[in-house]
Design a protein around this motif. Sequence first.
Motif, mmCIF file in Angstrom:
data_model
loop_
_atom_site.group_PDB
_atom_site.id
_atom_site.type_symbol
_atom_site.label_atom_id
_atom_site.label_comp_id
_atom_site.label_asym_id
_atom_site.label_seq_id
_atom_site.Cartn_x
_atom_site.Cartn_y
_atom_site.Cartn_z
ATOM 1 N N PHE A 67 0.815 -1.211 0.000
ATOM 2 C CA PHE A 67 0.000 0.000 0.000
ATOM 3 C C PHE A 67 0.851 1.265 0.000
ATOM 4 C CE2 PHE A 67 -3.490 -2.788 0.885
ATOM 5 C CZ PHE A 67 -4.604 -2.112 0.407
ATOM 6 N N TYR A 68 1.958 1.241 0.736
ATOM 7 C CA TYR A 68 2.831 2.416 0.779
ATOM 8 C C TYR A 68 3.445 2.676 -0.600
ATOM 9 C CZ TYR A 68 6.365 5.695 2.393
ATOM 10 O OH TYR A 68 7.136 6.811 2.555
ATOM 11 N N THR A 69 3.886 1.621 -1.268
ATOM 12 C CA THR A 69 4.458 1.767 -2.601
ATOM 13 C C THR A 69 3.408 2.236 -3.604
ATOM 14 O OG1 THR A 69 6.086 0.056 -2.110
ATOM 15 C CG2 THR A 69 5.725 0.572 -4.426
ATOM 16 N N LEU A 70 2.220 1.652 -3.564
ATOM 17 C CA LEU A 70 1.153 2.095 -4.462
ATOM 18 C C LEU A 70 0.773 3.550 -4.191
ATOM 19 C CD1 LEU A 70 -1.202 -1.022 -4.609
ATOM 20 C CD2 LEU A 70 0.308 -0.155 -6.388
ATOM 21 N N GLY A 71 0.768 3.953 -2.938
ATOM 22 C CA GLY A 71 0.480 5.345 -2.596
ATOM 23 C C GLY A 71 1.513 6.291 -3.162
ATOM 24 N N ASN A 72 2.777 5.925 -3.051
ATOM 25 C CA ASN A 72 3.834 6.768 -3.618
ATOM 26 C C ASN A 72 3.756 6.821 -5.137
ATOM 27 O OD1 ASN A 72 4.985 7.673 -1.257
ATOM 28 N ND2 ASN A 72 6.478 6.028 -1.156
ATOM 29 N N LEU A 73 3.446 5.699 -5.764
ATOM 30 C CA LEU A 73 3.303 5.688 -7.224
ATOM 31 C C LEU A 73 2.123 6.550 -7.676
ATOM 32 C CD1 LEU A 73 4.084 1.952 -8.025
ATOM 33 C CD2 LEU A 73 5.390 3.942 -8.762
ATOM 34 N N LEU A 74 1.022 6.492 -6.944
ATOM 35 C CA LEU A 74 -0.132 7.333 -7.286
ATOM 36 C C LEU A 74 0.196 8.808 -7.111
ATOM 37 C CD1 LEU A 74 -3.235 5.459 -5.826
ATOM 38 C CD2 LEU A 74 -2.889 6.189 -8.178
ATOM 39 N N ALA A 75 0.877 9.144 -6.027
ATOM 40 C CA ALA A 75 1.246 10.544 -5.800
ATOM 41 C C ALA A 75 2.195 11.038 -6.889
ATOM 42 C CB ALA A 75 1.880 10.699 -4.419
ATOM 43 N N LEU A 76 3.123 10.189 -7.283
ATOM 44 C CA LEU A 76 4.052 10.551 -8.351
ATOM 45 C C LEU A 76 3.322 10.679 -9.690
ATOM 46 C CD1 LEU A 76 7.062 11.007 -9.031
ATOM 47 C CD2 LEU A 76 7.217 8.571 -9.489
ATOM 48 N N ALA A 77 2.399 9.771 -9.956
ATOM 49 C CA ALA A 77 1.656 9.800 -11.221
ATOM 50 C C ALA A 77 0.673 10.962 -11.284
ATOM 51 C CB ALA A 77 0.910 8.487 -11.417
ATOM 52 N N SER A 78 0.286 11.494 -10.147
ATOM 53 C CA SER A 78 -0.690 12.592 -10.154
ATOM 54 C C SER A 78 -0.162 13.817 -10.887
ATOM 55 C CB SER A 78 -1.081 12.963 -8.724
ATOM 56 O OG SER A 78 0.009 13.558 -8.039
ATOM 57 N N THR A 79 1.140 14.033 -10.857
ATOM 58 C CA THR A 79 1.700 15.205 -11.539
ATOM 59 C C THR A 79 1.611 15.075 -13.058
ATOM 60 O OG1 THR A 79 3.917 14.271 -11.387
ATOM 61 C CG2 THR A 79 3.256 15.810 -9.658
ATOM 62 N N CYS A 80 1.400 13.872 -13.551
ATOM 63 C CA CYS A 80 1.211 13.693 -14.997
ATOM 64 C C CYS A 80 -0.044 14.417 -15.481
ATOM 65 C CB CYS A 80 1.112 12.215 -15.352
ATOM 66 S SG CYS A 80 2.659 11.332 -15.194
ATOM 67 N N PHE A 81 -1.030 14.575 -14.602
ATOM 68 C CA PHE A 81 -2.242 15.282 -14.995
ATOM 69 C C PHE A 81 -1.985 16.776 -15.151
ATOM 70 C CE2 PHE A 81 -4.185 11.456 -13.187
ATOM 71 C CZ PHE A 81 -5.023 11.128 -14.231
ATOM 72 N N LEU A 82 -1.034 17.307 -14.420
ATOM 73 C CA LEU A 82 -0.761 18.735 -14.516
ATOM 74 C C LEU A 82 0.073 19.083 -15.738
ATOM 75 C CD1 LEU A 82 -0.073 19.821 -10.843
ATOM 76 C CD2 LEU A 82 -2.125 20.142 -12.210
ATOM 77 N N MET A 83 1.140 18.314 -15.982
ATOM 78 C CA MET A 83 2.043 18.699 -17.073
ATOM 79 C C MET A 83 2.077 17.705 -18.219
ATOM 80 S SD MET A 83 5.779 18.169 -15.373
ATOM 81 C CE MET A 83 5.497 18.660 -13.696
ATOM 82 N N GLY A 84 1.385 16.607 -18.093
ATOM 83 C CA GLY A 84 1.388 15.597 -19.144
ATOM 84 C C GLY A 84 2.461 14.555 -18.888
ATOM 85 N N PRO A 85 2.218 13.326 -19.302
ATOM 86 C CA PRO A 85 3.157 12.242 -18.994
ATOM 87 C C PRO A 85 4.524 12.388 -19.660
ATOM 88 C CG PRO A 85 1.315 11.431 -20.304
ATOM 89 C CD PRO A 85 1.025 12.849 -19.968
ATOM 90 N N VAL A 86 4.558 12.871 -20.891
ATOM 91 C CA VAL A 86 5.847 12.994 -21.589
ATOM 92 C C VAL A 86 6.710 14.054 -20.923
ATOM 93 C CG1 VAL A 86 6.940 13.597 -23.778
ATOM 94 C CG2 VAL A 86 4.900 12.165 -23.768
ATOM 95 N N LYS A 87 6.121 15.198 -20.627
ATOM 96 C CA LYS A 87 6.873 16.264 -19.978
ATOM 97 C C LYS A 87 7.306 15.846 -18.575
ATOM 98 C CE LYS A 87 6.799 21.238 -19.382
ATOM 99 N NZ LYS A 87 6.008 22.467 -19.534
ATOM 100 N N GLN A 88 6.435 15.107 -17.884
ATOM 101 C CA GLN A 88 6.787 14.613 -16.550
ATOM 102 C C GLN A 88 7.993 13.680 -16.628
ATOM 103 O OE1 GLN A 88 5.921 15.208 -13.508
ATOM 104 N NE2 GLN A 88 6.792 13.457 -12.477
ATOM 105 N N LEU A 89 7.992 12.764 -17.580
ATOM 106 C CA LEU A 89 9.119 11.841 -17.716
ATOM 107 C C LEU A 89 10.403 12.577 -18.094
ATOM 108 C CD1 LEU A 89 7.428 8.785 -19.421
ATOM 109 C CD2 LEU A 89 8.365 8.909 -17.107
ATOM 110 N N LYS A 90 10.290 13.586 -18.965
ATOM 111 C CA LYS A 90 11.474 14.369 -19.322
ATOM 112 C C LYS A 90 12.041 15.080 -18.104
ATOM 113 C CE LYS A 90 10.414 15.281 -24.172
ATOM 114 N NZ LYS A 90 10.031 16.296 -25.163
ATOM 115 N N LYS A 91 11.165 15.649 -17.276
ATOM 116 C CA LYS A 91 11.629 16.342 -16.078
ATOM 117 C C LYS A 91 12.219 15.364 -15.069
ATOM 118 C CE LYS A 91 9.113 20.625 -15.924
ATOM 119 N NZ LYS A 91 10.172 21.525 -15.567
ATOM 120 N N MET A 92 11.633 14.177 -14.974
ATOM 121 C CA MET A 92 12.136 13.182 -14.024
ATOM 122 C C MET A 92 13.561 12.753 -14.360
ATOM 123 S SD MET A 92 8.890 10.654 -13.391
ATOM 124 C CE MET A 92 9.801 9.498 -12.398
ATOM 125 N N PHE A 93 13.859 12.667 -15.651
ATOM 126 C CA PHE A 93 15.160 12.158 -16.056
ATOM 127 C C PHE A 93 16.125 13.247 -16.507
ATOM 128 C CE2 PHE A 93 12.449 8.411 -16.243
ATOM 129 C CZ PHE A 93 13.224 7.512 -15.551
#
Length: 159
Positions: A67-93
């Motif tokens: 549950f803790y890992t899924l919670g962190n993944l959901l929180a991390l994935a939530s930012t994809c809604f703000l900037m889009g998944p491609v831009k999020q991945l570019k910023k992450m890396f």
Amino acid sequence: MEKLRRVLSGQDDEEQGLTAQVLDASSLSFNTRLKWFVICFVAGIVFSILGIGLLWLPNGIKLYAVFYTLGNLLALASTCFLMGPVKQLKKMFETTRLLATVIMLLCFVFTLCAVLWWKKKGLALLFCILQFLSMTWYSLSYIPYARDMVLKCCSSLFS
């Protein structure tokens, strides 16, 4: 069509406001993306807190880690809604947060491996702690000079 008109008239994207740039990044409206960001982020927090609550049950380390890992993944994935998944991945890396991203993602994977396949509860707990630390370090990379400040505070405490 509006974007094509701006390009042909010589207007740059830099002249656009932040909201207009965000709206161009996705077909969803800004309000819809903001709602889903909040829903996903709150669900991530709820999953993490639920995992902490499940820690005290028999065989709770397993539930906690998942549950803790899924919670962190959901929180991390939530930012994809703000900037889009491609831009999020570019910023992450980007180079400034590449190491933090890799360590964070490895901690997610190792936590789930430790609890689901390796059956090592102590190792799963260690990876959850490392997951928290790496997620914090990754999040600090978005705040200018935050990681430098944390390093200076820690070095002044230990010297």
